[in-house]
Enzyme design. Structure first.
Site, short mmCIF file in Angstrom:
data_model
loop_
_atom_site.label_atom_id
_atom_site.label_comp_id
_atom_site.label_asym_id
_atom_site.label_seq_id
_atom_site.Cartn_x
_atom_site.Cartn_y
_atom_site.Cartn_z
N ASP A 1 -3.34 -0.91 -7.58
CA ASP A 1 -4.04 -1.33 -6.36
C ASP A 1 -5.49 -1.74 -6.67
OD1 ASP A 1 -5.05 -1.71 -3.86
OD2 ASP A 1 -4.33 0.18 -3.03
N SER B 1 -8.09 -1.68 -3.85
CA SER B 1 -8.74 -0.38 -3.63
C SER B 1 -9.77 -0.08 -4.71
CB SER B 1 -7.70 0.74 -3.60
OG SER B 1 -6.96 0.68 -2.42
N TYR C 1 -2.81 -0.43 8.18
CA TYR C 1 -3.90 -1.38 8.46
C TYR C 1 -4.23 -1.39 9.96
CZ TYR C 1 -3.44 -3.39 3.81
OH TYR C 1 -3.45 -3.58 2.46
N GLN D 1 -0.24 2.74 -6.13
CA GLN D 1 -1.68 3.03 -6.24
C GLN D 1 -2.27 2.66 -7.60
OE1 GLN D 1 -2.65 7.00 -4.92
NE2 GLN D 1 -2.05 6.55 -2.84
N ARG E 1 0.85 -1.20 0.00
CA ARG E 1 0.00 0.00 0.00
C ARG E 1 0.88 1.24 0.00
NH1 ARG E 1 -5.16 -1.83 1.51
NH2 ARG E 1 -6.38 -1.45 -0.35
#
Ligand code: NAD
Length: 374
Positions: A126, A129, A225, A123, A118
Site C-alpha cells: 500500500d 498509505s 472511504y 497493506q 485497501r
C-alpha cells in the site's frame, strides 16, 4: 525478471523507487535490477551502493529494456517502455485517466498503486498509505517552520507562551500522521472527518474531535472511504468548521474522496477571518484543494495567512519515503512471481485489482468509469 529503476521524470521528485537494501532482497530472489545512473542520489543512495547489492547501472535508455519498470511517479515517454513490458508506480489513474488510456494504446501493462485494494493482506504493497504517512508528517513540519509561533507551551523568564492550535481536516492516513506529529511537537490539536470511525482514532492520538458538524458516515459503506457530500451537507460542514479554522494557528487539509475533486472545506471569507501569521497546508491541492484559495504547487499569502498548495510533500523526506516505497515495490514484485519468473497475468486479487491496462486496453472498471466522466 529484469526490473528497471529510472531517474524520476518529474523535476521536483527526489524519491527513488528502489533502495539498495531492497535491491539486495530482490537480487537474492533471482531478479536482475538495473538502475539508471544517479537515480538514487537525491534519496541518499550512490550508484555503487546498488552495485554492491547486485544491481547493474545503466543509462536512460537501458533502464526501460526490462520486464518491469518501477517508478515513483509516471515514467518518461511511453514509447520507451518495452512491449510486452509492465510499469508499476503512482500513476494517478483516477484523477487523470487520459494518461492511462495512452499507456494502453502504447501496449504497456500498467499497475497503479492507487488501485491497490485497501485490504489487510494488501497493506505491504500500500504505497498510497506509506507515502501519505510521509506527507502528513512533512505537512506539519512545513506549517511549523512557516508559522510565527512555537508549537509547545513554554514557560520562560520572558513570560508563558501558549501552545499552537493545529486543526487537521480529514483523518485518514495522512491526517492521523499529521495529528500525531503536531502532538509530538506540543501543539493543541483537533481533528475532523466525515467518517464515524475517525473520531476514536483522532482521540486516541490525544487530539479532540470536532463533533456534530454533519451526520457521520458509516465506515463500512464505501469500503472504508468517505462518500462525496451533497451540496447541503457540504454547506453545513463549511459553516460548522469555520469557527474552528479561524481559531487555528495552522490548518492541515487532507480530506479526499478517491476519483473525485477534493471536498471544499474552507471558503475565502474564512481565510480572511484567520489571524495574520496563520498557515494552511493543503495536501489535497492536486485534486483542487480543501481551501478555496489553494493553488497546486504554489505557496501564496492572503491577508497575512500563508496557504501552501505543495504537491511534493512526500518527496521532501526522500530517504524514508523511498525506503517505504521500495518495500512496497518489492512486495508487489513478490506477488507477481510465478514459478521463479514474473507473470503479469498471475491470478491474485491484489495484482488484478491494481492493473489499469493490459493487452492494449484499459481493464480497470474504476479507470473506465473515470474515462467516461472525463
Ligand atoms: P483518503 O486519502 O481517501 O481521504 C482522507 C480522509 O478525508 C479520509 O479519512 C476521508 O474520510 C476524509 N474525508 C473525505 N471527505 C471529507 C469531508 N468532506 N470532510 C472531512 N473529511 C473528509 O483516505 P485514506 O487516508 O486513503 O484512508 C481511507 C480509508 O481507508 C480510511 O478508513 C483508512 O483507515 C482506510 N485504510 C485502510 C487500509 C487497509 O486496510 N489496508 C490502508 C489504508 C487506509
Amino acid at each position: 525478471m529484469r526490473i528497471g529503476v529510472p531517474r524520476e521524470a518529474a523535476d521536483d521528485e527526489r524519491r527513488v523507487s528502489m533502495t539498495p537494501d531492497v535491491t539486495g532482497r530482490l537480487a537474492a530472489r533471482g531478479h536482475q535490477i538495473v538502475v539508471e545512473s544517479g537515480a538514487g542520489l537525491q534519496a541518499g543512495h550512490r550508484d555503487h551502493e546498488y552495485v554492491d547489492r547486485g544491481a547493474g547501472i545503466t543509462d536512460a535508455g537501458g533502464v526501460y529494456e526490462v520486464d518491469l519498470v518501477a517508478t515513483v511517479g509516471r515514467p518518461g515517454p511511453l514509447e520507451r517502455l518495452a512491449v510486452p513490458g509492465a510499469v508499476l508506480g503512482l500513476l494517478r489513474p483516477l484523477d487523470d485517466p487520459a494518461w492511462v488510456a495512452s499507456a494502453a494504446a502504447a501496449g504497456a501493462t500498467a499497475f497503479a498503486f492507487e488501485l491497490v485494494p485497501r485490504t489487510t493482506r494488501a497493506q505491504v504493497v500500500d504505497a498510497l498509505s506509506s507515502q501519505a504517512t510521509v506527507a502528513g508528517y512533512q505537512a506539519v513540519l512545513e506549517a511549523a517552520v512557516t508559522g510565527d509561533r512555537f508549537y509547545p507551551m513554554l514557560t520562560t523568564a520572558a513570560g508563558t507562551l501558549r501552545p499552537a492550535k493545529v486543526l487537521v481536516l480529514g483523518a485518514g492516513v495522512a491526517g492521523l500522521m499529521a495529528i500525531a506529529t503536531a502532538r509530538r511537537l506540543g501543539a493543541v490539536v483537533s481533528g475532523f472527518d466525515v467518517r464515524s470511525a475517525a473520531a476514536e482514532q483522532v482521540k486516541s492520538l490525544g487530539a479532540s474531535f470536532i463533533e456534530a458538524v454533519e451526520q457521520p458516515q458509516d465506515d463500512a459503506a464505501a469500503g472504508g472511504y468517505a462518500r462525496q457530500l451533497d451540496e447541503d451537507q457540504q454547506r453545513r460542514v463549511i459553516e460548522g468548521l469555520a469557527g474552528h479554522v479561524v481559531d487555528a494557528d495552522a490548518v492541515i487539509c487532507t480530506a479526499a474522496v478517491p476519483g473525485r475533486p477534493a471536498p471544499r472545506l474552507i471558503e475565502e471569507a474564512t481565510v480572511e477571518a484567520m489571524r495574520p501569521g496563520a498557515v494552511i497546508v493543503d495536501l489535497a491541492a492536486s485534486t483542487g484543494g480543501n481551501c478555496a484559495l489553494t493553488r497546486p504547487g504554489e505557496t501564496i499569502v492572503h491577508g497575512g495567512v500563508t496557504i501552501m498548495g505543495a504537491t511534493d510533500l512526500a518527496s521532501r523526506t526522500p530517504g524514508h519515503a523511498s525506503q517505504m516505497y521500495a518495500r512496497n515495490v518489492a512486495a508487489f514484485v513478490e506477488l507477481l512471481e510465478s514459478d521463479g519468473s514474473i507473470d503479469v497475468e498471475v491470478d491474485d486479487d491484489i495484482v488484478r485489482g491494481s492493473c489499469a491496462t493490459h493487452g492494449g486496453v484499459v481493464v480497470h472498471p474504476a479507470v473506465l468509469a473515470a474515462l467516461e466522466v472525463n
